[in-house]
Enzyme design. Structure first.
Site, PDB file in Angstrom:
ATOM      1  N   ASP A  84       0.822  -1.212   0.000  1.00 31.16           N
ATOM      2  CA  ASP A  84       0.000   0.000   0.000  1.00 31.16           C
ATOM      3  C   ASP A  84       0.860   1.269   0.000  1.00 31.16           C
ATOM      4  O   ASP A  84       1.977   1.269   0.511  1.00 31.16           O
ATOM      5  CB  ASP A  84      -0.939   0.024   1.209  1.00 31.16           C
ATOM      6  CG  ASP A  84      -0.181   0.021   2.529  1.00 31.16           C
ATOM      7  OD1 ASP A  84       0.788  -0.748   2.647  1.00 31.16           O
ATOM      8  OD2 ASP A  84      -0.554   0.779   3.445  1.00 31.16           O
ATOM      9  N   GLU A  85       0.305   2.320  -0.563  1.00 27.36           N
ATOM     10  CA  GLU A  85       0.795   3.696  -0.457  1.00 27.36           C
ATOM     11  C   GLU A  85       2.200   3.924  -1.001  1.00 27.36           C
ATOM     12  O   GLU A  85       2.835   4.928  -0.685  1.00 27.36           O
ATOM     13  CB  GLU A  85       0.702   4.181   0.998  1.00 27.36           C
ATOM     14  CG  GLU A  85      -0.730   4.179   1.524  1.00 27.36           C
ATOM     15  CD  GLU A  85      -0.864   4.765   2.909  1.00 27.36           C
ATOM     16  OE1 GLU A  85      -1.824   5.498   3.143  1.00 27.36           O
ATOM     17  OE2 GLU A  85       0.007   4.471   3.771  1.00 27.36           O
ATOM     18  N   ALA A  86       2.695   3.052  -1.844  1.00 29.57           N
ATOM     19  CA  ALA A  86       4.034   3.250  -2.409  1.00 29.57           C
ATOM     20  C   ALA A  86       4.081   4.441  -3.352  1.00 29.57           C
ATOM     21  O   ALA A  86       5.157   5.022  -3.577  1.00 29.57           O
ATOM     22  CB  ALA A  86       4.494   1.988  -3.145  1.00 29.57           C
TER      23      ALA A  86
END
Length: 690
Positions: free
Chosen positions: A475-477
């Site tokens: 997530d959220e890379a």
């Protein structure tokens, strides 16, 4: 007086004396007395070891003279399946008779409700009228109470509940019996649960047994619980089914069974019922973050106990993130030596409105779970029929991992660390995990060296956790993926893989790790970002399961996620995130936590999401602002109960919000007995989120 008269009088006197002696001896039997022994101690805790408390049939013969008192033969134990069916038929017959009486009662719609002297059967079915009959006119959830001596306010709510009359008593002389050798493991499990949880010492023989029957047609976690005054039977196909039947059985007893063992032991009275039950989803979970704030093994075991109470079976354990590395890995001591420590908070504090003030606890010594502690927790969870899903979060949220790997022998450069704008500059270079909550601080760059390092880590994780799944994050890379992959390290990864697109390069890392897990007979999992945020890339079907959390993002809408065709675990922010407020206005909350609101009703409504690709749902508790266990429990309860109910109750059962609230108001007594620090404000109508 003649001689014959005197003889007749003496015979009458002798008969009267003999009758008096018999009555005295018979009374001793019922008082647990023996003419040559002191009375059994009153403390139930001593009964199991005191020979004076043995069943009276073992120490006192039947002294009633034939012809003076009627000799009553004890009922025979069922010896085969035909006898078992006859006992089941007795329960069914009683139910049919009561159902007819109830139907007549409901048809009399003009009759006023007698709330002061409502029959016990009516009170018992108050929580489950939608399973048996329509709701009686005028019956509202406000003020309706389940009888404390035998509550049917069972949560999660069973699929079918039929309330009968009478009670079955769990005594020291209660026996547990099973049909066939294949059911003996189930018998052993139930006997262990009865002894450890209820203090019932099971006799070798009994006229009123608990009978276990293996029923292959019942779904793996389902069960049938049948109770009459003479019989208590459980039918199940697996040990999990028996375990969940026991959780229901325990909720049928007074709430005192949830108090510490020293508070007292039975005998316990089980109301006569017929319950058929099975779960909606095979995945009924809770994600708990042990990284942002660390919690001991004792806390984790307590949490597992509470999960079992609510028939949750998947514990998603978040063990790594930017702010810490919490699991010991063989061959890589640097991960805990550096990654499990952190200095004072670097967060820039905010005071406007009711935004959270991040102030993470500093850890001057490494805070992590040793391998022996991990094994201890895994075994404990297994006894509660809970599977642990470890999460090793990559490529983003990896600052602790990257900083620690640079201090290993040999040192390995796994990626880029860059604190976001909400953090103070650390001054000197970071040698431990950054104590700055929120956002993303580190991202792994998938060079060949980094992938081999991660596979060595996962090899140890797979060895420690025998379950079927490993969560890989994902997530959220996008928060600074382009900057990280544009560095020299990123160019090296692109050159090695011949993948020049940043999104596909991130997907390559997920594919490599998922394939590695597949070779170990494990299934990888990832957050929905990895499925819809990577242009030109999609995980291979069957290799990776999707956890859906971004219900607020247009690219991750419910319809788009379901159309991908992957198995999906529901974890939507608006319904399943427990780190945000649960009451409004936020100033009424006892603790200031993460911004946002998820009402109790929001969590309950997750049941309305339906699709064939959904394999289950889970609650989530991130701990950036959860600095103590009191806050953790306060944030989880009662919303976790609503989510557990949604995960268990099948779609064939009509869900009713008012009925759930009736059960919940009684259920909080159980939580209180377990010492749970729940948010009582969520039980008031003001915060139901209508």
């Amino acid at each position: 007086m003649s001689r014959r008269s005197r003889q007749r009088g003496a015979c009458c006197l002798l008969a009267m004396l003999l009758a008096a002696v018999v009555r005295l001896l018979w009374s001793m039997v019922h008082l647990n007395m023996h003419p040559l022994s002191p009375r059994c101690p009153s403390n139930p805790a001593l009964h199991a070891t005191d020979p004076r408390c043995a069943p009276q049939s073992a120490i006192l013969p039947d002294l009633r003279p034939p012809g003076l008192l009627p000799r009553v033969q004890p009922p025979q134990l069922p010896s085969d399946e035909e006898d078992l069916r006859s006992l089941e038929a007795e329960v069914e017959k009683q139910w049919q008779a009561l159902q007819g009486a109830q139907r007549t009662d409901v048809d009399e719609k003009t009759a006023p409700a007698n709330t002061d002297s409502e029959p016990q059967a009516k009170g018992l079915r108050a929580c489950h009228t939608q399973h048996v009959l329509s709701r009686p006119p005028g019956l509202q959830h406000e003020g309706v109470k389940c009888p404390p001596e035998a509550s049917l306010c069972i949560l999660p709510q069973p699929m079918e509940v039929h309330v009968l009359t009478g009670y079955f008593e769990l005594l020291r002389t209660t026996a547990i019996m099973g049909i066939g050798k294949d059911v003996q493991p189930l018998v052993a499990e139930l006997e262990h649960l009865l002894h450890c949880d209820l203090g019932v010492t099971c006799a070798a023989n009994s006229s009123r047994p608990i009978r276990l029957h293996r029923a292959p047609h019942i779904p793996p976690e389902g069960y049938v619980l049948s109770v009459s005054p003479k019989y208590l039977g459980i039918q199940a196909s697996t040990a999990s089914g028996v375990f969940y039947a026991f959780q229901t059985l325990k909720q049928l007893l007074p709430v005192s069974v949830y108090a510490p063992a020293s508070a007292g032991i039975g005998p316990w009275r089980v109301p006569a019922v017929r319950i058929r039950d099975e779960p909606r989803y095979k995945w009924r979970g809770l994600m708990f973050d042990s990284v942002r704030h660390f919690y001991s093994v004792r806390h984790i075991k307590h949490l597992l106990d509470l999960m079992a109470l609510h028939k949750l079976n998947m514990f998603h354990w978040h063990l790594t993130d930017d702010q810490g590395w919490r699991i010991e890995i063989n061959g890589h001591p640097e991960l805990t030596a550096a990654g499990a420590m952190r200095g004072p908070s670097l967060n820039l504090r905010t005071t406007d409105g009711y935004k959270p003030i991040y102030n993470g606890t500093a850890y001057s010594s490494p805070q992590y779970y040793t391998q022996s502690q991990i094994q201890e927790v895994v075994q404990y969870a297994g006894e509660l029929h809970i599977e642990i899903v470890p999460e090793i979060d990559v490529p983003a949220h990896a600052a602790a991992l990257i900083i620690a790997a640079r201090q290993g022998t040999p040192a390995v450069d796994l990626g880029i660390v860059e604190l976001h704008e909400g953090c103070k500059p650390p001054g000197e270079g970071l040698r431990t995990a950054p104590n700055c909550m929120g956002g993303v601080h580190g991202i792994v760059v998938p060079t060949a060296e980094a992938i081999q390092y991660l596979k060595r880590v996962l090899q140890d994780v797979v060895r420690l956790f025998p379950g079927r799944y490993v969560h890989l994050g994902g997530d959220e890379a996008e928060q600074f993926r382009t900057a990280a992959y544009g560095t020299k390290l990123g160019q090296r990864a692109k050159s090695e893989t011949k993948i020049w697109n940043d999104e596909r390069l991130q997907g390559y890392l997920l594919d490599e790790l998922s394939e590695f897990l597949s070779a170990q007979a494990k299934t990888g999992m990832a957050w929905d970002d990895s499925f819809v945020n990577l242009a030109g890339y999609e995980p291979k079907k069957g290799k990776t399961w999707l956890v859906w959390w971004r219900d607020w993002a247009s690219e991750a809408s419910f319809e788009k996620i379901m159309n991908l065709g992957h198995p999906v675990v529901l974890a939507p922010t608006s319904k399943a995130y427990l780190d945000v407020f649960q009451v409004e206005p936020h100033r009424d909350s006892e603790y200031q936590v993460q911004a946002g609101t998820v009402h109790l009703k929001n969590s309950w409504d997750i049941r309305k999401l339906a699709h064939s690709n959904i394999v289950g749902l889970q609650a989530l508790l991130w701990t950036e602002t959860i600095i103590s266990w009191d806050i953790a429990e306060y944030q989880m309860f009662p919303r976790l109960v609503a989510l557990a109910d949604a995960a268990w109750v099948p779609t064939t059962t009509k869900a009713d919000w008012g009925t759930f609230l009736v059960a919940l108001k009684y259920h909080k007594k159980r939580l209180a007995r377990r010492g749970v620090r729940y948010n009582d404000g969520s039980f008031t109508g003001e915060f139901w989120g209508h």
